[in-house]
Design a protein around this motif. Sequence first.
Motif, mmCIF file in Angstrom:
data_model
loop_
_atom_site.group_PDB
_atom_site.id
_atom_site.type_symbol
_atom_site.label_atom_id
_atom_site.label_comp_id
_atom_site.label_asym_id
_atom_site.label_seq_id
_atom_site.Cartn_x
_atom_site.Cartn_y
_atom_site.Cartn_z
ATOM 1 N N ALA A 57 -1.044 73.527 55.371
ATOM 2 C CA ALA A 57 -1.248 73.335 53.929
ATOM 3 C C ALA A 57 -0.318 74.314 53.209
ATOM 4 O O ALA A 57 -0.699 75.443 52.918
ATOM 5 C CB ALA A 57 -2.706 73.578 53.559
ATOM 6 N N PRO A 58 0.915 73.901 52.949
ATOM 7 C CA PRO A 58 1.952 74.857 52.571
ATOM 8 C C PRO A 58 1.953 75.379 51.141
ATOM 9 O O PRO A 58 2.687 76.310 50.855
ATOM 10 C CB PRO A 58 3.240 74.082 52.846
ATOM 11 N N GLY A 59 1.209 74.843 50.248
ATOM 12 C CA GLY A 59 1.296 75.317 48.866
ATOM 13 C C GLY A 59 2.404 74.610 48.106
ATOM 14 O O GLY A 59 2.765 73.479 48.410
ATOM 15 N N VAL A 60 2.978 75.292 47.133
ATOM 16 C CA VAL A 60 4.005 74.688 46.283
ATOM 17 C C VAL A 60 5.356 74.757 46.992
ATOM 18 O O VAL A 60 5.835 75.830 47.337
ATOM 19 C CB VAL A 60 4.071 75.394 44.914
ATOM 20 N N ILE A 61 5.940 73.582 47.201
ATOM 21 C CA ILE A 61 7.211 73.455 47.912
ATOM 22 C C ILE A 61 8.216 72.740 47.003
ATOM 23 O O ILE A 61 7.881 71.738 46.372
ATOM 24 C CB ILE A 61 7.026 72.641 49.221
ATOM 25 N N ASP A 62 9.417 73.253 46.949
ATOM 26 C CA ASP A 62 10.473 72.661 46.131
ATOM 27 C C ASP A 62 10.974 71.385 46.810
ATOM 28 O O ASP A 62 11.807 71.424 47.715
ATOM 29 C CB ASP A 62 11.619 73.654 45.957
ATOM 30 N N THR A 63 10.418 70.261 46.386
ATOM 31 C CA THR A 63 10.793 68.953 46.922
ATOM 32 C C THR A 63 10.964 67.979 45.759
ATOM 33 O O THR A 63 10.564 68.280 44.624
ATOM 34 C CB THR A 63 9.705 68.390 47.871
ATOM 35 N N PRO A 64 11.506 66.793 46.020
ATOM 36 C CA PRO A 64 11.653 65.795 44.961
ATOM 37 C C PRO A 64 10.326 65.360 44.338
ATOM 38 O O PRO A 64 10.321 64.730 43.280
ATOM 39 C CB PRO A 64 12.341 64.625 45.670
#
Length: 110
Positions: A57-64
């Motif tokens: 459960a990675p949290g906020v990830i810079d993705t599209p």
Amino acid sequence: AALPTLNKAGSVTFISAVSAQIAAPGVAGIGAINGMLLTVAPILAVELKPLRVNVVAPGVIDTPWWDFLPDEQRRAVFAEYAGKTPVGRIGRAEDVAEAIAFLVSNGFMT
């Protein structure tokens, strides 16, 4: 359905998200699914052993996924979340991939 075909020395890794732990408008469905994954993974780890079961459960990830926000607003949201993390930044896709690769390759982690 896939259980009979899985290698008992292998692993299953689920991907959850921070939506399981936040109260934000519009995320009830995905939040419920992600919360279920966080709850069911340790249960499945016991039920399916020696098959290893993990959840990331990675949290906020810079993705599209964040492209729905205008650039300036996205930068502000990322800065706010980054300020709340011990590492002082939001995640990258590579960070999540490395965590998954570790869990899949480590024969002890479940």
